[in-house]
Design a protein around this motif. Structure first.
Motif, short mmCIF file in Angstrom:
data_model
loop_
_atom_site.label_atom_id
_atom_site.label_comp_id
_atom_site.label_asym_id
_atom_site.label_seq_id
_atom_site.Cartn_x
_atom_site.Cartn_y
_atom_site.Cartn_z
N ALA A 37 -11.86 -9.56 -2.55
CA ALA A 37 -12.90 -9.26 -3.51
C ALA A 37 -12.24 -9.04 -4.87
N ARG A 38 -12.88 -9.49 -5.92
CA ARG A 38 -12.35 -9.33 -7.27
C ARG A 38 -12.86 -8.01 -7.85
N SER A 39 -11.94 -7.14 -8.25
CA SER A 39 -12.29 -5.87 -8.86
C SER A 39 -11.44 -5.72 -10.11
N ASP A 40 -12.10 -5.68 -11.27
CA ASP A 40 -11.40 -5.76 -12.55
C ASP A 40 -10.60 -7.07 -12.54
N ASP A 41 -9.30 -7.00 -12.70
CA ASP A 41 -8.49 -8.21 -12.68
C ASP A 41 -7.61 -8.30 -11.44
N LEU A 42 -7.97 -7.54 -10.39
CA LEU A 42 -7.17 -7.50 -9.17
C LEU A 42 -7.94 -8.06 -7.98
N ASN A 43 -7.17 -8.47 -6.96
CA ASN A 43 -7.74 -8.94 -5.70
C ASN A 43 -7.60 -7.84 -4.65
N ILE A 44 -8.73 -7.42 -4.09
CA ILE A 44 -8.77 -6.36 -3.09
C ILE A 44 -9.01 -7.00 -1.73
N ALA A 45 -8.04 -6.83 -0.82
CA ALA A 45 -8.14 -7.43 0.51
C ALA A 45 -9.15 -6.67 1.36
N TYR A 46 -9.99 -7.42 2.08
CA TYR A 46 -10.93 -6.77 2.99
C TYR A 46 -11.13 -7.62 4.23
N GLN A 47 -11.62 -7.00 5.30
CA GLN A 47 -11.87 -7.68 6.57
C GLN A 47 -13.16 -7.13 7.17
N VAL A 48 -13.95 -8.02 7.74
CA VAL A 48 -15.21 -7.65 8.38
C VAL A 48 -15.12 -7.97 9.87
N THR A 49 -15.34 -6.99 10.72
CA THR A 49 -15.30 -7.17 12.17
C THR A 49 -16.49 -6.43 12.79
N GLY A 50 -16.61 -6.55 14.10
CA GLY A 50 -17.67 -5.84 14.80
C GLY A 50 -19.00 -6.53 14.65
N GLY A 51 -19.97 -6.02 15.37
CA GLY A 51 -21.29 -6.64 15.34
C GLY A 51 -22.41 -5.67 15.60
N GLY A 52 -22.15 -4.38 15.36
CA GLY A 52 -23.20 -3.40 15.58
C GLY A 52 -24.26 -3.44 14.50
N ASP A 53 -25.31 -2.67 14.70
CA ASP A 53 -26.40 -2.61 13.73
C ASP A 53 -25.96 -1.80 12.52
N GLY A 54 -26.19 -2.32 11.35
CA GLY A 54 -25.87 -1.60 10.12
C GLY A 54 -24.40 -1.71 9.75
N ASP A 55 -24.12 -1.50 8.48
CA ASP A 55 -22.76 -1.61 7.96
C ASP A 55 -22.09 -0.25 7.89
N LEU A 56 -20.77 -0.26 8.13
CA LEU A 56 -19.96 0.94 7.95
C LEU A 56 -18.70 0.54 7.18
N VAL A 57 -18.47 1.19 6.05
CA VAL A 57 -17.28 0.95 5.24
C VAL A 57 -16.27 2.05 5.54
N LEU A 58 -15.11 1.67 6.04
CA LEU A 58 -14.05 2.62 6.35
C LEU A 58 -13.12 2.75 5.14
N VAL A 59 -13.01 3.96 4.62
CA VAL A 59 -12.13 4.23 3.48
C VAL A 59 -10.92 4.99 4.03
N ALA A 60 -9.81 4.30 4.15
CA ALA A 60 -8.63 4.85 4.82
C ALA A 60 -7.96 5.93 3.98
N GLY A 61 -7.01 6.58 4.62
CA GLY A 61 -6.27 7.63 3.94
C GLY A 61 -5.20 7.08 3.03
N PHE A 62 -4.06 7.72 3.03
CA PHE A 62 -2.93 7.45 2.14
C PHE A 62 -2.64 5.96 1.96
N VAL A 63 -2.33 5.26 3.04
CA VAL A 63 -2.08 3.82 2.98
C VAL A 63 -2.74 3.15 4.18
N SER A 64 -2.87 1.82 4.11
CA SER A 64 -3.39 1.04 5.23
C SER A 64 -2.83 -0.37 5.11
N HIS A 65 -2.98 -1.14 6.18
CA HIS A 65 -2.56 -2.54 6.17
C HIS A 65 -3.49 -3.27 7.13
#
Length: 505
Positions: A86-114
């Protein structure tokens, strides 16, 4: 009908197919739970779903059917889900969509993630997979970490909050449950308060309102303690660093994965810088503006974040539910079902949300030294507002030029307006305040509007003054301030007023 078509037409999920295969092996629910690292309760839920979807009457019939079907591995399928940007300002933010349950959930990780390595440890993979059984799971690596671009300089919480919106837009998610853990908690809180129309529910695990100690926040760190921690983390980044603080009960497998994931997600210097940035976070003034149903979870003996910090959040977020969990492990990969059982109940129990009429908003007001037409003033600063993403606004009894969803941009915009006015020989002062306000079209209302105008009225010509509320919410930015006076408000609250230093913009 082929076996794969049978499962597909019955809408059997990957995890349900795994359970089905083990039912065919005549394993008990407890044995299946142990094999798949999920709770017995989750197995029972999957079995009930399979009985319904495959139209069989009992477990024996289900086992007979399963003997002719090949199990599939849900996690394996999710690990190869595409990484998008996703483009945010002038940077590329990596994201991944998985699962198939009802409704969306955005996970905001702690200190670091990969995004990729997060799937390579079985317990952490289970945590992610189970979230996807009751939601469409949207994850992202915050700018500066994981697979996302590295910015110039250190991003503050407000800038990172913009990445949440960018990822939701890219994933075509109009509204989602936000699940923030550890350092991801404050950012989720601020986003929920600022964008209530996009947040269906809020889950906070093992988090805090601020990192540093204050008179009304005795659980935070002293400056010298935090400085030592940041330096030690950078020095020990080649090892498992703070693993034993975050997960005192981790085994060797989890400890090795922790170190590999951390080193892939950030360099030693970046890790130290992220700790120093997080040390300045303070969202106390945003807690009361959260409108979404909220669940706060915290382990009783958490070493990294005191359980009282969880209680503090729950007591100040309107209507929040607090659940105290047993244990001392800060990280979500240790006993993940202990966390996920109440989270799943909470998410499944959410009803439809009512339209929001107010949100946490930063207001920018001006005071003119000359008798000038406000419409003319708005016209000459229109380009400045657009540059800083300000939204033009009108208020009764106050000259409010704009509203902002982030206080840092409002302060920088105010400084730019003051500079622009000085070059045009226009004498004005600027006031900035963050509060919960109502908006109808371009019209804004609420006590915060009067405060913003009062700040502008008090400010010296050519200066930008702001309240201590704005100062605290921008504490992790590169802005710097000088103390001025105190302001009495209609709510009998005294707010400290500060001025922006010229070097801060």
């Amino acid at each position: 009908m082929s076996e794969s078509r049978l499962l597909s037409e019955a809408a059997v999920s990957a995890r349900e197919a795994e359970v089905l295969a083990l039912v065919g092996e005549r394993l008990t629910n407890a044995q299946i739970a142990g094999r798949l690292f999920i709770s017995v309760r989750t197995v029972e839920s999957h079995v009930s779903s399979l009985l319904r979807k495959l139209d069989v009457t009992d477990r024996h019939a289900l086992a007979e059917l399963a003997t002719s079907l090949d199990g599939t591995t849900g996690v394996a399928g999710e690990t190869v889900a595409p990484i998008r940007y996703a483009r945010s300002d002038d940077l590329n933010i990596a994201y991944q969509v998985t699962g198939g349950g009802d409704g969306d959930l955005v996970l905001v990780a702690g200190f670091v993630s990969h995004l990729m390595l997060d799937w390579t440890e079985r317990r952490h993979a289970h945590f992610l997979h189970r979230l996807g059984t009751f939601s469409r799971l949207i994850r992202f690596d915050k700018r500066g970490t994981g697979m996302s671009d590295r910015p110039h300089g250190l991003p503050d919480i407000e800038t990172r909050m913009g990445d949440v919106a960018a990822v939701m837009d890219a994933a075509r998610s109009e509204q989602a449950v936000l699940f923030g853990y550890s350092e991801g908690g404050p950012m989720s809180i601020l986003y929920a308060a600022s964008h209530p129309e996009r947040v269906r529910g809020l889950v906070i695990y093992s988090s805090y309102a601020r990192r540093m100690r204050a008179p009304d926040y005795p659980w935070g760190f002293l400056p010298e303690e935090r400085a030592r921690y940041a330096a030690q983390l950078e020095q020990d980044w080649a090892f498992e660093a703070d693993m034993r603080t975050m997960c005192p009960n981790a085994d060797d497998e989890l400890a090795r994965w922790w170190g590999e994931r951390c080193r892939a997600a950030a360099s030693p210097g970046a890790a130290r810088a992220l700790i120093e940035m997080a040390s300045l976070i303070d969202v106390r003034d945003a807690l009361g503006a959260v409108q979404a149903p909220t669940l706060v979870l915290h382990r009783r003996d958490d070493i990294d974040a005191d359980v009282e910090e969880g209680r503090y959040l729950a007591e100040r977020i309107p209507g929040a539910q607090f659940i105290e969990l047993d244990g001392a492990d800060h990280f979500i990969a240790v006993d993940p079902d202990q966390i996920l059982d109440p989270v799943e109940d909470f998410v499944r129990g959410l009803g439809s949300s009512d339209p929001t009429e107010s949100s946490l908003t930063t207001l920018l007001a001006v005071q003119l030294a000359e008798s000038l037409d406000p419409a003319w003033v708005r016209g000459i600063v229109r380009d400045v507002l657009e540059e800083y993403k300000g939204v033009p606004a009108i208020a009764d009894g106050a000259m409010v030029l704009a509203t902002f969803d982030g206080p840092g941009r409002a302060v920088r915009c105010g400084r730019a307006i003051a500079d622009h006015a000085a070059r045009a020989n226009l004498h004005l002062s600027v006031g900035v305040h963050t509060a919960e306000i109502a908006r109808r079209g371009a019209h804004v209302s609420g006590a915060g509007v009067d405060v913003a105008q009062a700040v502008a009225d008090r400010a010296a010509t050519g200066e930008v003054w702001l309240t201590s509320t704005v100062r605290d919410l921008t504490a992790d930015s590169d802005l710097s301030f000088e103390p001025r006076v105190q302001l009495d408000t209609s709510s009998d609250r005294r707010l400290e007023l500060v001025a922006v230093r010229d070097s801060g913009h």
